[in-house]
Design a protein around this motif. Structure first.
Motif, short mmCIF file in Angstrom:
data_model
loop_
_atom_site.label_atom_id
_atom_site.label_comp_id
_atom_site.label_asym_id
_atom_site.label_seq_id
_atom_site.Cartn_x
_atom_site.Cartn_y
_atom_site.Cartn_z
N LEU A 56 0.82 -1.21 0.00
CA LEU A 56 0.00 0.00 0.00
C LEU A 56 0.86 1.26 0.00
CD1 LEU A 56 -2.86 1.33 0.30
CD2 LEU A 56 -2.47 1.22 2.75
N ILE A 57 1.85 1.31 0.86
CA ILE A 57 2.70 2.49 0.98
C ILE A 57 3.55 2.69 -0.28
CG2 ILE A 57 4.64 3.53 2.26
CD1 ILE A 57 1.89 3.60 3.69
N LEU A 58 4.20 1.62 -0.74
CA LEU A 58 5.06 1.74 -1.93
C LEU A 58 4.25 2.05 -3.18
CD1 LEU A 58 7.74 -1.03 -1.34
CD2 LEU A 58 7.99 1.45 -1.14
N SER A 59 3.07 1.45 -3.30
CA SER A 59 2.20 1.72 -4.44
C SER A 59 1.76 3.18 -4.45
CB SER A 59 0.98 0.80 -4.40
OG SER A 59 0.05 1.13 -5.40
N PHE A 60 1.35 3.67 -3.29
CA PHE A 60 0.89 5.06 -3.19
C PHE A 60 2.03 6.02 -3.56
CE2 PHE A 60 -0.52 9.00 -1.30
CZ PHE A 60 -1.89 8.98 -1.51
N CYS A 61 3.20 5.79 -2.97
CA CYS A 61 4.35 6.67 -3.24
C CYS A 61 4.77 6.60 -4.70
CB CYS A 61 5.52 6.30 -2.33
SG CYS A 61 5.22 6.68 -0.59
N TYR A 62 4.83 5.39 -5.26
CA TYR A 62 5.21 5.20 -6.67
C TYR A 62 4.28 5.99 -7.59
CZ TYR A 62 5.16 2.77 -11.20
OH TYR A 62 5.15 2.47 -12.53
N ARG A 63 2.98 5.87 -7.36
CA ARG A 63 2.02 6.56 -8.21
C ARG A 63 2.10 8.07 -8.07
NH1 ARG A 63 -1.20 3.08 -10.67
NH2 ARG A 63 -1.30 0.98 -9.83
N VAL A 64 2.19 8.55 -6.85
CA VAL A 64 2.26 10.00 -6.64
C VAL A 64 3.51 10.58 -7.31
CG1 VAL A 64 2.56 11.84 -4.92
CG2 VAL A 64 0.85 10.06 -4.55
N VAL A 65 4.65 9.97 -7.06
CA VAL A 65 5.91 10.49 -7.60
C VAL A 65 5.92 10.45 -9.13
CG1 VAL A 65 8.40 10.04 -7.77
CG2 VAL A 65 7.27 10.01 -5.54
N THR A 66 5.51 9.34 -9.72
CA THR A 66 5.56 9.25 -11.18
C THR A 66 4.52 10.14 -11.83
OG1 THR A 66 4.19 7.24 -11.15
CG2 THR A 66 6.59 6.94 -11.24
N LEU A 67 3.32 10.24 -11.25
CA LEU A 67 2.30 11.12 -11.82
C LEU A 67 2.68 12.59 -11.68
CD1 LEU A 67 -1.04 9.38 -10.74
CD2 LEU A 67 -0.08 9.52 -13.05
N ALA A 68 3.28 12.96 -10.56
CA ALA A 68 3.67 14.35 -10.34
C ALA A 68 4.85 14.75 -11.24
CB ALA A 68 4.03 14.59 -8.88
N ASN A 69 5.72 13.81 -11.57
CA ASN A 69 6.90 14.13 -12.37
C ASN A 69 6.63 14.19 -13.86
OD1 ASN A 69 8.83 14.58 -10.39
ND2 ASN A 69 9.19 12.39 -10.14
N ASP A 70 5.81 13.30 -14.38
CA ASP A 70 5.61 13.26 -15.83
C ASP A 70 4.16 12.99 -16.22
OD1 ASP A 70 6.59 13.56 -18.42
OD2 ASP A 70 6.99 11.42 -18.65
N SER A 71 3.25 13.11 -15.27
CA SER A 71 1.83 12.92 -15.52
C SER A 71 1.50 11.51 -16.02
CB SER A 71 1.32 13.97 -16.51
OG SER A 71 -0.04 14.26 -16.28
N ALA A 72 2.39 10.56 -15.73
CA ALA A 72 2.18 9.17 -16.13
C ALA A 72 3.06 8.27 -15.28
CB ALA A 72 2.52 8.97 -17.60
N THR A 73 2.52 7.10 -14.93
CA THR A 73 3.35 6.11 -14.26
C THR A 73 4.27 5.47 -15.30
OG1 THR A 73 1.77 4.32 -14.67
CG2 THR A 73 1.49 5.59 -12.61
N TRP A 74 5.21 4.65 -14.85
CA TRP A 74 6.10 3.99 -15.82
C TRP A 74 5.32 3.11 -16.77
CZ3 TRP A 74 10.51 2.27 -11.99
CH2 TRP A 74 11.20 3.40 -11.57
N GLY A 75 4.28 2.45 -16.28
CA GLY A 75 3.44 1.63 -17.16
C GLY A 75 2.73 2.47 -18.20
N MET A 76 2.23 3.62 -17.79
CA MET A 76 1.55 4.53 -18.73
C MET A 76 2.54 5.04 -19.77
SD MET A 76 -0.76 6.85 -16.23
CE MET A 76 -1.98 6.15 -15.14
N ARG A 77 3.73 5.37 -19.35
CA ARG A 77 4.75 5.83 -20.30
C ARG A 77 5.07 4.74 -21.31
NH1 ARG A 77 8.83 8.49 -15.86
NH2 ARG A 77 7.18 9.62 -14.81
N PHE A 78 5.16 3.51 -20.83
CA PHE A 78 5.49 2.39 -21.72
C PHE A 78 4.44 2.21 -22.81
CE2 PHE A 78 5.46 -2.11 -22.89
CZ PHE A 78 6.78 -2.27 -23.30
#
Length: 147
Positions: A56-78
């Motif tokens: 839960l914690i890592l998922s939340f942090c991963y999503r917030v950081v990736t969405l805030a940096n490039d408006s997409a998670t790594w999966g979305m970018r891929f």
């Protein structure tokens, strides 16, 4: 939503977005699983006793950081999609937090997740429940020439 592409006049921005969101979600789950496994190893396997909380914690942090940096998670970018606000801008930190919180609530309550999936599959813009609430939308990324 006046600054977003119109789904009737510019359908290429919304083409296959629900399928791409599913593929992005699968990729993101694999990335989060890898992060959790590393977390378990770094905690000398103590993290295994709290794996759900760690996820839960890592998922939340991963999503917030990736969405805030490039408006997409790594999966979305891929898969070539990104989340945009109602005025067409990329997500900033507060919007990334709000979007991730909405996603987390939807995942925690299966009925909300089912409603969200149905909305993505049937709406002209392919918005999920959190997207509709926040006024965000997932779009195919524009091709950008980089020098």
């Amino acid at each position: 939503m006046y600054n977003l592409p119109d789904p009737d006049r510019q359908p290429e921005f919304y083409a296959s977005v629900p399928v791409k969101r599913l593929l992005a979600w699968i990729i993101d789950m694999l990335v989060i699983l890898l992060l959790c496994l590393v977390g378990v190893l770094l905690t000398a396997f103590v993290g295994a006793f709290f794996f759900g909380f760690l996820w839960l914690i890592l998922s939340f942090c991963y999503r917030v950081v990736t969405l805030a940096n490039d408006s997409a998670t790594w999966g979305m970018r891929f898969v070539g999609i990104e989340i945009r606000t109602a005025d067409g801008n990329r997500l900033d930190l507060p919007m990334a937090l709000a979007h991730t919180a909405g996603y987390t609530v939807s995942i925690a309550l299966p009925l909300l997740q089912v409603i969200s999936i149905v909305m993505m599959l049937t709406g002209a813009r392919g918005q999920g429940l959190t997207d509709a609430f926040l006024g965000t939308v997932a779009l195919n990324r524009r091709s950008e020439l980089r020098a």
